[in-house]
Design an enzyme around this catalytic site. Structure first.
Site, PDB file in Angstrom:
ATOM      1  N   ASN A 184       0.850  -1.181   0.000  1.00  0.00           N
ATOM      2  CA  ASN A 184       0.000   0.000   0.000  1.00  0.00           C
ATOM      3  C   ASN A 184       0.891   1.237   0.000  1.00  0.00           C
ATOM      4  O   ASN A 184       2.117   1.137   0.025  1.00  0.00           O
ATOM      5  CB  ASN A 184      -1.000  -0.021   1.157  1.00  0.00           C
ATOM      6  CG  ASN A 184      -0.353   0.088   2.531  1.00  0.00           C
ATOM      7  OD1 ASN A 184       0.734   0.642   2.698  1.00  0.00           O
ATOM      8  ND2 ASN A 184      -1.034  -0.435   3.541  1.00  0.00           N
ATOM      9  N   ALA A 250      -9.028   4.811  -3.425  1.00  0.00           N
ATOM     10  CA  ALA A 250      -8.616   5.409  -4.702  1.00  0.00           C
ATOM     11  C   ALA A 250      -8.184   4.371  -5.728  1.00  0.00           C
ATOM     12  O   ALA A 250      -7.826   4.735  -6.852  1.00  0.00           O
ATOM     13  CB  ALA A 250      -7.487   6.416  -4.472  1.00  0.00           C
ATOM     14  N   ASP A 278      -5.499  -8.250   1.811  1.00  0.00           N
ATOM     15  CA  ASP A 278      -5.235  -9.674   1.570  1.00  0.00           C
ATOM     16  C   ASP A 278      -6.162 -10.227   0.498  1.00  0.00           C
ATOM     17  O   ASP A 278      -5.767 -11.075  -0.314  1.00  0.00           O
ATOM     18  CB  ASP A 278      -5.413 -10.462   2.867  1.00  0.00           C
ATOM     19  CG  ASP A 278      -4.415 -10.057   3.929  1.00  0.00           C
ATOM     20  OD1 ASP A 278      -3.328  -9.576   3.577  1.00  0.00           O
ATOM     21  OD2 ASP A 278      -4.736 -10.217   5.122  1.00  0.00           O
TER      22      ASP A 278
END
Length: 326
Positions: A184, A250, A278
């Site tokens: 991320n 997003a 996950d």
């Protein structure tokens, strides 16, 4: 057993606590509810891959306690091959998840049996790893073990999907085996910084992307796709073949030999973000094992993650193969 996907990773019991809001340091709050369910990044990703139709195996460990049955129940029901999951003395891994009313969570992980997934255990499972099309790894087992699994898989021509979560300073040689590296935006910035330091580069400057070290949030708190691509570019310029940066609501961005791409986020009613990353990784691996390109795989994975955030829990929220997706 030959499989589409093999996951080498953690197996936990999740203790989910609901609160109106997260407490501040030193504060005590009354929670709304508490429940146990199956979790662990490795187990979650294995279940997500299996539910997308991939034949899936798992290499990991559980304890000899009652939590092991909770942790493995959904995997067994989904047909995941658990021959590589050892039972060791002591407790099964535990994750305490605190979920606020706005859908955001905090997670504290106690490794338990996951600490027993040593490089020797990974070496013993080499036959299972090399028989797969895709090998999925994370950082909730000892880092030396994740490194060993990546090396074994790559040497056999098995595609490595490396999810550096939680963020960890893996050797750059290991990161370079990932195709893709999945992180991320927060993990991407940390991994990029550590990797630059390992290469002796300036901590404030990625190789050629000045804005990479500090993603720019939008007014709503989300990171922009362009900022995510800056991070992906910085990582790829360090020699990582493919990079995917997930951006929460997003969407996701990526870069590989086929170029750069963006997958827009899907606007859904967020109930719980636990395990959504996950779900994304497991679905991505399943698509790659079927021969999809990275961009196409990320589109499907984004839809699976969007499905997951609309329901409570991690594994409890993952869609079945034929279930409609956003």
């Amino acid at each position: 057993m030959t499989s589409d996907v093999v996951v080498v990773g953690s197996v936990n019991v999740d203790l989910l606590l609901t609160v109106d809001r997260h407490p501040t340091p030193g504060e005590t709050l009354l929670g709304g509810s508490g429940a146990q369910s199956a979790g662990g990044k490795g187990a979650n990703q294995a279940l997500a891959a299996a539910r997308r139709g991939a034949s899936t195996g798992l290499v990991g460990a559980v304890g000899d306690d009652a939590g092991a049955a909770v942790a493995l129940a959904r995997l067994t029901a989904a047909g995941v091959d658990l021959g590589g999951v050892a039972t060791v003395p002591g407790p099964t891994g535990l994750a305490v998840v605190t979920l606020a009313r706005d859908g955001e969570n905090t997670i504290v992980v106690v490794p338990g049996a996951n600490a027993a997934v040593s490089p020797a255990v990974v070496e013993a499972a080499a036959g299972t790893i090399t028989a797969a099309r895709v090998c999925v790894l994370q950082a909730e087992i000892p880092l030396a073990s994740a490194t060993a699994a990546a090396r074994i898989a790559a040497a056999a021509g098995v595609r490595v999907v490396l999810n550096v979560a939680p963020a960890a300073a893996l050797p750059l040689a290991t990161l370079r085996l990932a195709d893709p590296l999945v992180v991320n935006e927060h993990e991407a910035a940390l991994v990029l910084g550590w990797a630059r330091e390992a290469e002796g580069l300036s901590a404030g400057e990625p190789p050629s992307s000045p804005s990479s070290s500090s993603p720019s949030p939008t007014e709503g708190g989300e990171v922009t796709p362009e900022a995510g691509l800056d991070l992906a570019r910085g990582l790829r310029e360090l020699g990582i073949p493919g990079v995917v940066v997930t951006l929460g609501g997003a969407g996701a961005v990526g870069i590989s030999s086929d170029g750069e791409w963006t997958v827009p986020g899907l606007r859904v009613a967020v109930v719980d973000t636990t395990g959504a990353g996950d779900a994304f990784v497991g679905a991505l691996a399943a698509s790659l094992a079927r021969g999809a390109g990275l961009h196409e795989a990320a589109r499907d994975a984004t839809r699976v993650a969007a499905h997951a955030v609309q329901r409570l829990g991690a594994q409890d929220s993952y869609p079945e193969k034929d279930e409609p997706l956003p």
